[in-house]
Motif scaffolding. Structure first.
Motif, mmCIF file in Angstrom:
data_model
loop_
_atom_site.group_PDB
_atom_site.id
_atom_site.type_symbol
_atom_site.label_atom_id
_atom_site.label_comp_id
_atom_site.label_asym_id
_atom_site.label_seq_id
_atom_site.Cartn_x
_atom_site.Cartn_y
_atom_site.Cartn_z
ATOM 1 N N MET A 1 0.850 -1.173 0.000
ATOM 2 C CA MET A 1 0.000 0.000 0.000
ATOM 3 C C MET A 1 0.900 1.242 0.000
ATOM 4 S SD MET A 1 -3.011 0.989 2.720
ATOM 5 C CE MET A 1 -3.596 -0.679 2.652
ATOM 6 N N GLU B 1 -2.766 5.654 -0.803
ATOM 7 C CA GLU B 1 -3.821 4.772 -0.313
ATOM 8 C C GLU B 1 -3.950 4.871 1.196
ATOM 9 O OE1 GLU B 1 -2.317 1.127 -1.829
ATOM 10 O OE2 GLU B 1 -3.253 1.363 -3.787
ATOM 11 N N THR B 2 -2.817 4.936 1.874
ATOM 12 C CA THR B 2 -2.831 5.055 3.326
ATOM 13 C C THR B 2 -3.457 6.375 3.741
ATOM 14 O OG1 THR B 2 -0.816 3.731 3.433
ATOM 15 C CG2 THR B 2 -1.399 4.981 5.404
ATOM 16 N N GLU C 1 -5.645 8.185 2.074
ATOM 17 C CA GLU C 1 -7.090 8.122 1.820
ATOM 18 C C GLU C 1 -7.798 7.317 2.910
ATOM 19 O OE1 GLU C 1 -9.141 9.558 -0.406
ATOM 20 O OE2 GLU C 1 -7.440 10.697 -1.181
ATOM 21 N N ARG C 2 -7.210 6.188 3.287
ATOM 22 C CA ARG C 2 -7.801 5.352 4.330
ATOM 23 C C ARG C 2 -7.891 6.106 5.658
ATOM 24 N NH1 ARG C 2 -4.041 1.339 5.214
ATOM 25 N NH2 ARG C 2 -3.434 2.427 7.092
ATOM 26 N N GLU C 3 -6.822 6.816 5.995
ATOM 27 C CA GLU C 3 -6.803 7.598 7.229
ATOM 28 C C GLU C 3 -7.836 8.723 7.198
ATOM 29 O OE1 GLU C 3 -5.049 7.135 10.080
ATOM 30 O OE2 GLU C 3 -4.276 5.266 9.256
ATOM 31 N N VAL D 1 -10.702 8.695 5.556
ATOM 32 C CA VAL D 1 -12.016 8.080 5.721
ATOM 33 C C VAL D 1 -12.271 7.767 7.198
ATOM 34 C CG1 VAL D 1 -13.378 5.999 5.225
ATOM 35 C CG2 VAL D 1 -12.181 7.180 3.379
ATOM 36 N N GLN D 2 -11.261 7.218 7.865
ATOM 37 C CA GLN D 2 -11.407 6.904 9.283
ATOM 38 C C GLN D 2 -11.655 8.165 10.106
ATOM 39 O OE1 GLN D 2 -7.905 4.706 10.361
ATOM 40 N NE2 GLN D 2 -8.629 2.808 9.430
ATOM 41 N N LYS E 1 -15.243 9.359 9.482
ATOM 42 C CA LYS E 1 -16.220 8.517 10.165
ATOM 43 C C LYS E 1 -16.236 8.778 11.662
ATOM 44 C CE LYS E 1 -16.466 4.689 6.904
ATOM 45 N NZ LYS E 1 -16.184 3.250 6.687
#
Length: 66
Positions: A1, A5-6, A8-10, A12-13, A16
């Motif tokens: 990854m 990508e990391t 984007e994931r962070e 999103v978290q 949320k």
């Protein structure tokens, strides 16, 4: 990854979890990297990612770019 990508994931978290400060910081990082990519006319490599963060006075956990 890769770091994108990391990141984007962070983001999103953080969204949320409704963590506005963290999300704002991640957006700042994303914009900084995007502007650097525009300057170079290509995607950043991992070492360039670290250099861009260091230029802004930010440190990065090495696990972030794995």
């Amino acid at each position: 990854m890769n770091y994108k990508e990391t990141l984007e994931r962070e983001m999103v978290q953080a969204a949320k979890a409704q963590d506005k400060e963290r999300l704002s910081a991640l957006r700042l990082i994303k914009n900084t990297l995007h502007n650097r990519e525009i300057d170079l006319h290509r995607e950043l490599e991992d070492t360039e990612f670290l250099q861009a963060m260091a230029a802004k006075g930010l440190s990065v956990d090495p696990r972030f770019i794995c």
